[in-house]
Design a protein around this motif. Structure first.
Motif, mmCIF file in Angstrom:
data_model
loop_
_atom_site.group_PDB
_atom_site.id
_atom_site.type_symbol
_atom_site.label_atom_id
_atom_site.label_comp_id
_atom_site.label_asym_id
_atom_site.label_seq_id
_atom_site.Cartn_x
_atom_site.Cartn_y
_atom_site.Cartn_z
ATOM 1 N N ASP A 220 -1.097 5.455 -0.020
ATOM 2 C CA ASP A 220 -2.400 5.756 -0.673
ATOM 3 C C ASP A 220 -3.162 4.436 -0.368
ATOM 4 O OD1 ASP A 220 -2.086 8.112 -1.539
ATOM 5 O OD2 ASP A 220 -1.665 7.645 -3.689
ATOM 6 N N SER A 221 -2.648 3.198 -0.479
ATOM 7 C CA SER A 221 -3.317 1.992 -0.140
ATOM 8 C C SER A 221 -3.512 1.831 1.248
ATOM 9 C CB SER A 221 -2.800 0.723 -0.768
ATOM 10 O OG SER A 221 -1.513 0.617 -0.234
ATOM 11 N N SER A 222 -2.577 2.305 2.193
ATOM 12 C CA SER A 222 -2.948 2.300 3.552
ATOM 13 C C SER A 222 -4.075 3.039 3.862
ATOM 14 C CB SER A 222 -1.601 2.517 4.430
ATOM 15 O OG SER A 222 -0.601 1.570 4.228
ATOM 16 N N HIS B 106 -9.770 4.140 5.310
ATOM 17 C CA HIS B 106 -10.997 4.599 4.998
ATOM 18 C C HIS B 106 -11.852 3.570 4.759
ATOM 19 C CE1 HIS B 106 -13.829 7.581 3.300
ATOM 20 N NE2 HIS B 106 -13.944 6.410 2.345
ATOM 21 N N THR B 107 -11.862 2.334 4.105
ATOM 22 C CA THR B 107 -12.516 1.050 4.218
ATOM 23 C C THR B 107 -13.112 0.701 5.700
ATOM 24 O OG1 THR B 107 -11.606 0.495 2.092
ATOM 25 C CG2 THR B 107 -12.825 -1.025 3.262
ATOM 26 N N MET C 280 2.284 3.070 -1.346
ATOM 27 C CA MET C 280 1.728 2.256 -0.153
ATOM 28 C C MET C 280 1.065 3.167 0.667
ATOM 29 S SD MET C 280 1.955 -0.529 1.415
ATOM 30 C CE MET C 280 1.756 -0.917 2.941
ATOM 31 N N SER D 126 -6.327 4.198 1.858
ATOM 32 C CA SER D 126 -7.527 3.465 1.513
ATOM 33 C C SER D 126 -8.303 2.460 2.292
ATOM 34 C CB SER D 126 -7.484 3.133 -0.129
ATOM 35 O OG SER D 126 -8.465 2.601 -0.539
ATOM 36 N N TYR D 127 -7.306 1.485 2.791
ATOM 37 C CA TYR D 127 -7.599 0.551 3.718
ATOM 38 C C TYR D 127 -8.245 1.063 4.919
ATOM 39 C CZ TYR D 127 -7.113 -3.770 6.375
ATOM 40 O OH TYR D 127 -7.598 -4.916 7.135
#
Length: 81
Positions: free
Chosen positions: A3-5, A10-11, A1, A7-8
């Motif tokens: 990593d996806s946070s 960062h986006t 989780m 990544s989000y």
């Protein structure tokens, strides 16, 4: 989780940088990302605020330039009417 946070975030950070290229205000950026990228305003606002803290000098110069450009535009608009 995590990593996806990350990544989000960062986006969102990248999209804010795109808004800066287009000389948008924080409010304009929040609105644009909400409308076009379905990013919740609180997320954009939080990431923008963190970027301001980390890059104080850049944002001071950015905001001063935006203010100066806005004033120049206002003056040219009023003198041509």
């Amino acid at each position: 989780m995590a990593d996806s946070s990350a990544s989000y975030i960062h986006t969102v950070h990248h999209l804010i940088e795109e808004c800066l290229i287009f000389n948008m205000s924080k409010e304009e950026c929040i609105e644009a990302l909400s409308k076009h990228a379905n990013i919740m305003p609180v997320i954009t606002s939080t990431v923008w605020s963190e970027l301001e803290k980390e890059n104080k000098d850049f944002f001071e110069a950015y905001n001063n330039t935006r203010r100066r450009d806005h004033q120049a535009h206002s003056l040219s608009s009023s003198s041509s009417s």
